[in-house]
Design an enzyme around this catalytic site. Sequence first.
Site, PDB file in Angstrom:
ATOM      1  N   ASP A   1      37.599  45.538  39.434  1.00  0.00           N
ATOM      2  CA  ASP A   1      38.768  46.401  39.677  1.00  0.00           C
ATOM      3  C   ASP A   1      39.970  45.485  39.790  1.00  0.00           C
ATOM      4  OD1 ASP A   1      40.734  48.100  40.577  1.00  0.00           O
ATOM      5  OD2 ASP A   1      39.811  48.475  42.521  1.00  0.00           O
TER       6      ASP A   1
ATOM      7  N   GLU B   1      49.146  46.550  41.939  1.00  0.00           N
ATOM      8  CA  GLU B   1      48.624  47.913  41.996  1.00  0.00           C
ATOM      9  C   GLU B   1      48.022  48.179  43.368  1.00  0.00           C
ATOM     10  OE1 GLU B   1      45.579  51.195  41.353  1.00  0.00           O
ATOM     11  OE2 GLU B   1      45.357  49.207  42.211  1.00  0.00           O
ATOM     12  N   GLU B   2      47.324  47.183  43.886  1.00  0.00           N
ATOM     13  CA  GLU B   2      46.561  47.372  45.130  1.00  0.00           C
ATOM     14  C   GLU B   2      47.447  47.513  46.358  1.00  0.00           C
ATOM     15  OE1 GLU B   2      43.500  48.002  45.141  1.00  0.00           O
ATOM     16  OE2 GLU B   2      42.595  47.116  43.364  1.00  0.00           O
TER      17      GLU B   2
END
Lengths: 343, 330, 344
Positions: free
Chosen positions: A171, A199-200
């Site tokens: 991921d 993104e995280e």
Amino acid sequence: MLLKELSEAIGVSGNEEKVRKIIEEYVKPHVDKVSVDSIGNLIAFKQGDGSYSLKVMLAAHMDEIGLMVTYINEKGYLHFRPVGGVDERILPGKRVLVGDKAIPGVIGLKPIHLLREEERSQVAPVESLVIDIGASDKSSAEKMVKVGDYATFDVAFQELGARRVKGKAFDDRAGCAVLAELVKERYPFDLYAVFTVQEEVGLRGAKVAAYAIEPDAAFSIEGTVADDLPKEKDVSPTARLGHGPAITIMDRTFVAFHPLVRLLVETAEAEGIPYQFKQPLVGGTDSGAIHLTKKGVPSATVAVPCRYIHSPASILSLDDFENTIRLMEAALKRLKPEHLRVE
Amino acid sequence: MIELIRTLTETYGPAGNETRIRQVLRDMVKGKVDELKVDALGNLIALRKGKGGRKVMLAAHMDEIGIVVNYVDEKGFLRFSALGGVFPHTLLGNRVEFENGVVGVIGVEKLESPDKVPTFDKLYIDVGAESREDCPVKVGDIGVFSRPLIAQGQRLIAKAFDDRIGCAVLVKLLEEIGDCEHDLYIVFTVQEELGLRGAVTSAYGIAPDVGIAVDVTRTGDTPEAPKMAVALGKGPAVKVKDARMISHPGVRQALIRAAEQNGIPYQLEVLEGGTTDAAAIQLTREGIPTGVISIPCRYIHTPSEMVDLRDVENAVRLLLAYLSSKELTE
Amino acid sequence: MNTFEVLKKLSEAPGVAGNESGVSQIVAEEFKKYVDELRTDALGNVIGLKKGTGPSSRRIMLAAHMDEIGLMVSEIEKGFIRFTTVGGIDDRILLGQEVIVHGLKPLPGIIASKPPHLLSPEERKKVTPKDQLFVDVGLPEEEVKALVRVGDFISFAAKCVRLQGDMASGKAFDDRASVAALVCCLEHLSQMKHRWDVYAVATSQEEMGLRGAVVSAYGIAPDLAIAIDVGFGDSLGLSDAETIKVGKGPAIAIGPNFHPALRETLVKIAQELEIPYQTEAIPGPSGTDAWAIQVSREGVPTALLSIPLRYMHTPVETLSLKDIERTGLLLAHFISRLEKFPPE
């Protein structure tokens, strides 16, 4: 193998440079232009064959969850905090790599012999943990690492047999690897393959990239949760390993654009590619930021199912991985302007 | 007006699948506006041109809360998640309806105690199917509360007043407004219940000079209710603050002036939780002066929400009065 | 400029998030001395532009928020005022606090509850929740009704005072200490040459969710931005691992919210000029205007300077005046040296 190289690269949210370099080198020969924007997104542009004057954005995020050193104490231990959604249960007893020089360290903890009864069943809060790099005191630690350094789990990529592989950061390095293959083709529209950052920590790279590109449609490619472990009840596994790419209907961050979902399903059925729907309303992807850009962008998400994401080692099926590439490539070639109209 | 409200509340239109309610609204406003379009998220945007005044965006969300099927088990029972602010205590013994007309009953695995509300993972939907194969509902399908509207004196009871009552106010406004100085962008937004998403993109596209959201607000007039100075039947509320936004003081004042000069009853609203499309409109581009007219509503996000018809009618009057002025902020 | 005098004026002005007009007047007066243009936008941000010498018209945005946490009238009951909170209020500090209710005219009041004599021993040990508190303005019911309405803002009434050494205490130092640092920076710049256009922004509604920064950054579309906010200073009950030290200079933040080259440039200049500075590692959302500005439009390289502050979100926030001055000085030197960004 690109997936192996990407999985083993260190690139926690906000410090994606190493991953960016690997991808840049890999995609450069296949695209017309690569650029890096102010927040660190890598944008690969490939002109279409002229059939449609459309801009399609593909997004996969380069960043992974990890840790950040926040304080070095007198004894030379490193205090840290999670970057992104780290599962606190998995921290104790892990090997990590700290900083640009990848200094090895361990997340130590009190031995079980000395625990009070109630401590044994409780997750150790992250504030109580430290990274031990073996330094004898603060000043010797500061020669190797500094406050603000990132740390990642020290996990090697490995083939497990049965077309399954193990590694960290699938991921979303799995998505990055898919995207890096997709740019080799030419499509009937202009392609912007965006390898996003952060993104995280809140879909931040995708937000600014989409604003700059102003795409007519967008797809995010992810590594998503496969929760197909044995369960007591007959309930959703979110996605299953080996059952093909997972198509999102809706997640916490967006509702997929119906005609694009239909395009993906029709493509899979026509090409004989296995597919599954991901459990609705679980997780979020860059599409959450992209679809709200300016006047709105029709968006969809396709994912490679991965077991144990957000932990040091996840497992994916190479069949799913390859089928995600096949599905996306075929769907993009079938994409027409009418797939972007609201019914 | 009641028939208009009945049609709007009884139409299927959960967040993320507003096709049917959009069609109903489109038919209602067609012929009363100069332009009508649907944007990439599905917002229905109607423009009624003025005489060179300001660009005003009036927003009411057409989506409603619901539940999403996330799994069909071997025996044909459905597991589900909340779509927007749906709570388990409103579901027990209740019915939901899917787009294809299938009705399901909400069941609970076993009631641990009558005093404790079970969590979502203990609930399921029974549509009467005998197996996964013959189940008429699939993963991703959305159900909404299944309830008809009831009119009891001035009080109306229905599902989805949040925010079909706002939609009704805007439809009525279009029917009654004559010549107007300002360009009116009437927007029936999507996905408000999932985080004001439709308002984000439609406001960006319109770039209005002033924004007004019409939505429902809670009341403090029921037995032992949490304190709040808003009551049913005392007039539409002019919002000062909610959990996410503080209304533009100039817009708020202009709304108050419009009410006072025209003898329209109104209340001032300070809402502890929740928010509206206005919170998103306000943050668009360089910032937009934005206010909210709220319809007081009891039992919000349950299958039986209650409003007072007089508040609804006065909200229409208030908007008409406000928009008749050249100056929309003070 | 007299740092304490400017800070005192800013601190004592009312300006709860969403109703910043009291403090924005003071900000405008101070900015006006140094800037070429001044405007207020739709959300109440005060934006001063000090033009650079060019040749290109690149823009740097400096953001410090001027709003403060406070209260709002939610209901009036028998002449007593019930309230809700605006921003992150610590319920523990409310009881016995002096406030100003901004009705038709400003009304002094106190936050009151049942007297301790009538409390049970258990109740005495518990923090009184805000729904059991009310503001008493000491007026008869009819007068309260005539002067106060639902939705009126309530601000804390706290004096700004000097403590020993260079320490000062008052309300709303979060984040008016940083506004003072902006004024200090502008004053230095008026004696220095700078190529870039400087947009000094006193933002609104930060405490409501960075709302002023979102729209002002969009409007300015800067090429670079530095937010200035307060950070947790070392104080009672906090470990060294989670604080920065008061009196040891601003902290230059590191983390995903901040552009590495911009941060490094700030560090280099601080080292060169021997301006004391600290490092603050922020692994995720910084919760400051920097978080909003970084992702404005196509993205803005952004940095954050934190002024160490004790007792945050109370009416007795405490800091070192030198830290404010150092922050202003560092900003001014950074701007005057600014040519290309990123540096080659």
